[in-house]
Scaffold this active site. Structure first.
Site, short mmCIF file in Angstrom:
data_model
loop_
_atom_site.label_atom_id
_atom_site.label_comp_id
_atom_site.label_asym_id
_atom_site.label_seq_id
_atom_site.Cartn_x
_atom_site.Cartn_y
_atom_site.Cartn_z
N GLU A 178 -6.61 4.63 7.99
CA GLU A 178 -6.47 6.06 7.68
C GLU A 178 -7.77 6.60 7.10
O GLU A 178 -8.12 7.76 7.32
CB GLU A 178 -5.29 6.25 6.72
CG GLU A 178 -3.98 6.09 7.48
CD GLU A 178 -2.85 5.45 6.69
OE1 GLU A 178 -2.87 5.49 5.45
OE2 GLU A 178 -1.93 4.90 7.33
N ASN B 125 0.86 -1.18 0.00
CA ASN B 125 0.00 0.00 0.00
C ASN B 125 0.90 1.24 0.00
O ASN B 125 1.48 1.59 1.02
CB ASN B 125 -0.90 -0.04 1.24
CG ASN B 125 -1.75 1.21 1.37
OD1 ASN B 125 -1.81 2.03 0.45
ND2 ASN B 125 -2.42 1.35 2.51
N HIS C 105 -9.39 1.00 5.24
CA HIS C 105 -8.07 1.24 5.85
C HIS C 105 -8.24 2.18 7.04
O HIS C 105 -9.07 3.10 7.01
CB HIS C 105 -7.11 1.84 4.82
CG HIS C 105 -5.71 1.83 5.31
ND1 HIS C 105 -5.23 2.80 6.17
CD2 HIS C 105 -4.70 0.95 5.14
CE1 HIS C 105 -3.97 2.52 6.48
NE2 HIS C 105 -3.62 1.40 5.87
N GLY D 151 2.84 2.59 10.63
CA GLY D 151 3.73 3.73 10.42
C GLY D 151 4.47 4.16 11.67
O GLY D 151 5.04 5.25 11.72
N SER E 35 3.95 -1.81 10.27
CA SER E 35 5.41 -1.81 10.47
C SER E 35 6.08 -3.13 10.09
O SER E 35 7.08 -3.54 10.70
CB SER E 35 5.77 -1.41 11.91
OG SER E 35 5.32 -0.08 12.16
N LYS F 212 0.03 4.22 -0.26
CA LYS F 212 -0.65 5.39 0.32
C LYS F 212 -0.45 6.60 -0.62
O LYS F 212 -0.32 6.42 -1.82
CB LYS F 212 -0.16 5.65 1.75
CG LYS F 212 -0.22 4.36 2.59
CD LYS F 212 0.00 4.56 4.04
CE LYS F 212 -0.10 3.22 4.75
NZ LYS F 212 0.01 3.31 6.19
N GLU G 29 -4.79 -4.82 10.74
CA GLU G 29 -3.78 -3.77 10.87
C GLU G 29 -4.04 -2.99 12.15
O GLU G 29 -4.84 -2.03 12.15
CB GLU G 29 -3.86 -2.82 9.67
CG GLU G 29 -3.64 -3.48 8.34
CD GLU G 29 -3.16 -2.48 7.29
OE1 GLU G 29 -2.04 -2.65 6.82
OE2 GLU G 29 -3.89 -1.52 7.00
P1 13P Z 1 3.28 0.62 7.56
O1 13P Z 1 3.82 -0.68 6.97
O2 13P Z 1 3.97 1.81 7.02
O3 13P Z 1 3.23 0.54 9.05
O4 13P Z 1 1.76 0.73 7.07
C1 13P Z 1 0.91 -0.36 7.17
C2 13P Z 1 -0.33 -0.07 6.42
O5 13P Z 1 -1.10 0.80 6.80
C3 13P Z 1 -0.58 -0.83 5.20
O6 13P Z 1 -1.88 -0.62 4.74
#
Ligand code: 13P
Length: 250
Positions: free
Chosen positions: A99, A11, A97, A173, A213, A13, A167
């Site tokens: 976010e 992803n 997601h 992140g 992560s 983003k 997640e």
């Molecule tokens: P990170 O791997 O940057 O922690 O993000 C995970 C994520 O949100 C994948 O959709």
């Protein structure tokens, strides 16, 4: 180890540029990827069609959108519909997601509606669920995650077109990865719920992947857990170590 096909999603983003998406995809095409892993990358929507052109001669790497709107068309400025994703030949979409849930206030109901619209179009869904740190500290992780899965499940009639991504919000992140035991506990709870509420067959075949992560170093241990069937990778999907994550079961 189960015979569920290992699944690794990248992803991106809201990251990347024209130069970067070209080099990331070219590097991935040239990399030695475990043929037993299903690889799906989700660049920003702007780059999906040019990415598709770049991947034309490749059958190992599939594309996903990062979201999709349930209405087929109309006055919804800024949105991209699931009908349009299907029209563009994009086979996957990430829905729910964290976010989207936190920054853009998407509810379980919104995610369920989008899931229904995706499946109606034959677009495969990466359905994201996960608890916040506060919820984990109150011991509510499993309750929260199951209620998120349950909300979407009422609109899922073909589970073979859905991958569930656990997640934990506190691990996204932050560099703070869930331990293999923490992740396995939640994955197993989701699988037990599927067995109880959907069917034994779906529980056996459903891919439940972990995100938060994940990197080239921690992927192997997580991948060795019985109920972890792959990853949804953010930051590390923009780096060469993404290949190590795809190859975590080698
Ligand atoms: P990170 O791997 O940057 O922690 O993000 C995970 C994520 O949100 C994948 O959709």
């Amino acid at each position: 180890m189960s015979d569920r096909k290992f699944f690794v999603g990248g992803n991106w983003k809201m990251n990347g540029s024209i130069t970067q998406y070209k080099s990331l995809i070219t590097d991935l095409k040239n990399a030695k990827l475990d043929p037993k892993t299903q690889v799906v990358i989700a660049p920003p929507a702007l780059y999906l069609l040019p990415a598709k052109d770049l991947l034309q001669d490749n059958d190992k790497i599939e594309l996903s959108a990062q979201d999709g709107y349930h209405k087929p068309s109309g006055a919804f400025t800024g949105e991209i519909s699931l009908v349009q994703l299907k029209d563009a030949g994009i086979p996957w979409v990430i829905l729910g997601h964290s976010e989207r849930r936190t920054i853009f206030h998407e509810t379980d109901e919104d995610v369920a509606t989008k899931t229904k619209a995706a499946l109606e179009q034959g677009v495969n869904v990466i359905l994201c669920v996960g608890e916040t740190l506060e919820q984990r500290e109150k011991n509510e992780s499993i309750k929260v995650v199951i209620s998120q899965v349950e909300a979407a499940a009422k609109n899922i009639n073909d589970w073979s077109k859905v991958v569930i991504a656990y997640e934990p919000v506190w691990a996204i992140g932050t560099g703070k990865v869930a331990t293999a035991e923490q992740a396995e506990e939640v994955h197993k709870a989701i699988r037990d719920w599927l067995a109880k509420s959907v069917s034994a067959e779906v529980a056996k075949t459903e891919r439940i992947i972990y995100g938060g992560s994940v990197n080239g170093k921690n992927a192997k241990e997580l991948a060795s857990q019985p109920d972890i069937d792959g990853f949804l990778v953010g930051g590390a999907s923009l780096k060469p170590e993404f290949v190590d994550i795809v190859n975590a079961r080698l």
